[in-house]
Scaffold this motif. Structure first.
Motif, PDB file in Angstrom:
ATOM      1  N   GLU A   1       6.135   1.866  13.118  1.00  0.00           N
ATOM      2  CA  GLU A   1       5.610   0.585  13.593  1.00  0.00           C
ATOM      3  C   GLU A   1       5.639  -0.449  12.467  1.00  0.00           C
ATOM      4  O   GLU A   1       5.200  -0.172  11.359  1.00  0.00           O
ATOM      5  CB  GLU A   1       4.189   0.746  14.127  1.00  0.00           C
ATOM      6  N   TYR A   2       6.155  -1.625  12.802  1.00  0.00           N
ATOM      7  CA  TYR A   2       6.319  -2.742  11.867  1.00  0.00           C
ATOM      8  C   TYR A   2       5.655  -3.939  12.531  1.00  0.00           C
ATOM      9  O   TYR A   2       6.213  -4.531  13.447  1.00  0.00           O
ATOM     10  CB  TYR A   2       7.818  -2.972  11.664  1.00  0.00           C
TER      11      TYR A   2
ATOM     12  N   LEU B   1       0.887  -1.147   0.000  1.00  0.00           N
ATOM     13  CA  LEU B   1       0.000   0.000   0.000  1.00  0.00           C
ATOM     14  C   LEU B   1       0.929   1.201   0.000  1.00  0.00           C
ATOM     15  O   LEU B   1       1.837   1.289   0.834  1.00  0.00           O
ATOM     16  CB  LEU B   1      -0.917  -0.006   1.227  1.00  0.00           C
ATOM     17  N   PRO B   2       0.733   2.106  -0.930  1.00  0.00           N
ATOM     18  CA  PRO B   2       1.724   3.157  -1.181  1.00  0.00           C
ATOM     19  C   PRO B   2       2.041   4.026   0.022  1.00  0.00           C
ATOM     20  O   PRO B   2       1.160   4.422   0.764  1.00  0.00           O
ATOM     21  CB  PRO B   2       1.064   3.998  -2.271  1.00  0.00           C
ATOM     22  N   MET B   3       3.321   4.296   0.169  1.00  0.00           N
ATOM     23  CA  MET B   3       3.823   5.268   1.135  1.00  0.00           C
ATOM     24  C   MET B   3       4.530   6.357   0.336  1.00  0.00           C
ATOM     25  O   MET B   3       5.084   6.084  -0.730  1.00  0.00           O
ATOM     26  CB  MET B   3       4.824   4.619   2.091  1.00  0.00           C
TER      27      MET B   3
ATOM     28  N   LYS C   1      -3.124   1.707   6.852  1.00  0.00           N
ATOM     29  CA  LYS C   1      -2.838   2.508   5.659  1.00  0.00           C
ATOM     30  C   LYS C   1      -1.626   1.990   4.901  1.00  0.00           C
ATOM     31  O   LYS C   1      -1.441   2.320   3.743  1.00  0.00           O
ATOM     32  CB  LYS C   1      -2.609   3.971   6.040  1.00  0.00           C
ATOM     33  N   TYR C   2      -0.775   1.229   5.570  1.00  0.00           N
ATOM     34  CA  TYR C   2       0.461   0.740   4.977  1.00  0.00           C
ATOM     35  C   TYR C   2       0.525  -0.769   5.120  1.00  0.00           C
ATOM     36  O   TYR C   2       0.173  -1.317   6.170  1.00  0.00           O
ATOM     37  CB  TYR C   2       1.680   1.384   5.640  1.00  0.00           C
TER      38      TYR C   2
ATOM     39  N   GLY D   1       2.334  -4.999   8.256  1.00  0.00           N
ATOM     40  CA  GLY D   1       1.508  -3.814   8.110  1.00  0.00           C
ATOM     41  C   GLY D   1       1.676  -2.854   9.256  1.00  0.00           C
ATOM     42  O   GLY D   1       2.370  -3.118  10.237  1.00  0.00           O
ATOM     43  N   HIS D   2       1.031  -1.737   9.114  1.00  0.00           N
ATOM     44  CA  HIS D   2       0.963  -0.717  10.150  1.00  0.00           C
ATOM     45  C   HIS D   2      -0.406  -0.858  10.816  1.00  0.00           C
ATOM     46  O   HIS D   2      -1.393  -1.167  10.138  1.00  0.00           O
ATOM     47  CB  HIS D   2       1.129   0.672   9.517  1.00  0.00           C
TER      48      HIS D   2
END
Length: 181
Positions: free
Chosen positions: A122-123, A49-51, A143-144, A138-139
């Motif tokens: 956060e990972y 998911l784009p960052m 969102k990520y 994910g976060h």
């Protein structure tokens, strides 16, 4: 040029760290414990998911190496469409001692040296298969997201498994950006 990219990456990582508290009352995604010895090594990003800081990446990979102090050396690499590789190094550590499912990641740059309390990302490890060949990270704000593999290409069944877990955890997989060949 490299300094500018490092600066942009640093700012993006700060934005990521700032998303730690999303304000969303939804139940956080479920995570899974990780054998860090088995998790270390190279992981290829299949999709994300784009960052902001990855917006120009067409291929990304992460290299993890367990340190003597129990933390993890992290090297993230990104290849852009023009063929240029960018790299950033950091350190990951458990958010809660003895629990390996949720990690803090902090990259080494001038900003994180000035404000280390602001620049931890956060990972969360949401899934990994028994053989540590694929993983989903994910976060907690959803969102990520990163679909990872030990190889740049996976079987359709492995890909579908990662997508199913992501959707079951509440991540929107319709916006995934896939690795270019």
């Amino acid at each position: 040029m490299a300094i500018r990219k490092t600066l942009l990456l640093s700012c993006a990582l700060l934005a990521l760290a700032g998303c730690a508290g999303s304000g969303d009352d939804a139940k956080p995604p479920a995570t899974t414990q990780v054998d860090l010895q088995r998790y270390q090594g190279t992981w290829y990003e299949l999709a994300r998911l784009p960052m902001f800081f990855q917006r120009k990446c067409v291929q990304s990979e992460a290299h993890y190496a367990l340190r003597d102090d129990g933390r993890i050396d992290v090297t993230n690499r990104c290849r852009e469409a023009d063929g240029e590789w960018n790299e950033v190094k950091g350190i990951a550590e458990e958010q809660v001692p003895g629990q390996t499912d949720k990690l803090w990641v902090q990259f080494d740059n001038w900003f994180s040296r000035l404000t280390p309390w602001l620049t931890k990302g956060e990972y969360w490890v949401l899934y990994h298969d028994d053989s540590y060949r694929v993983a989903l990270v994910g976060h907690p704000n959803r969102k990520y997201l990163w679909l990872l593999s030990r190889t740049p290409i996976v079987s359709d069944s492995a890909r579908e498994q990662l997508l199913r877990v992501a959707r079951d955890q509440g991540y929107d997989t319709s916006e995934l950006v896939w690795r270019e060949p």
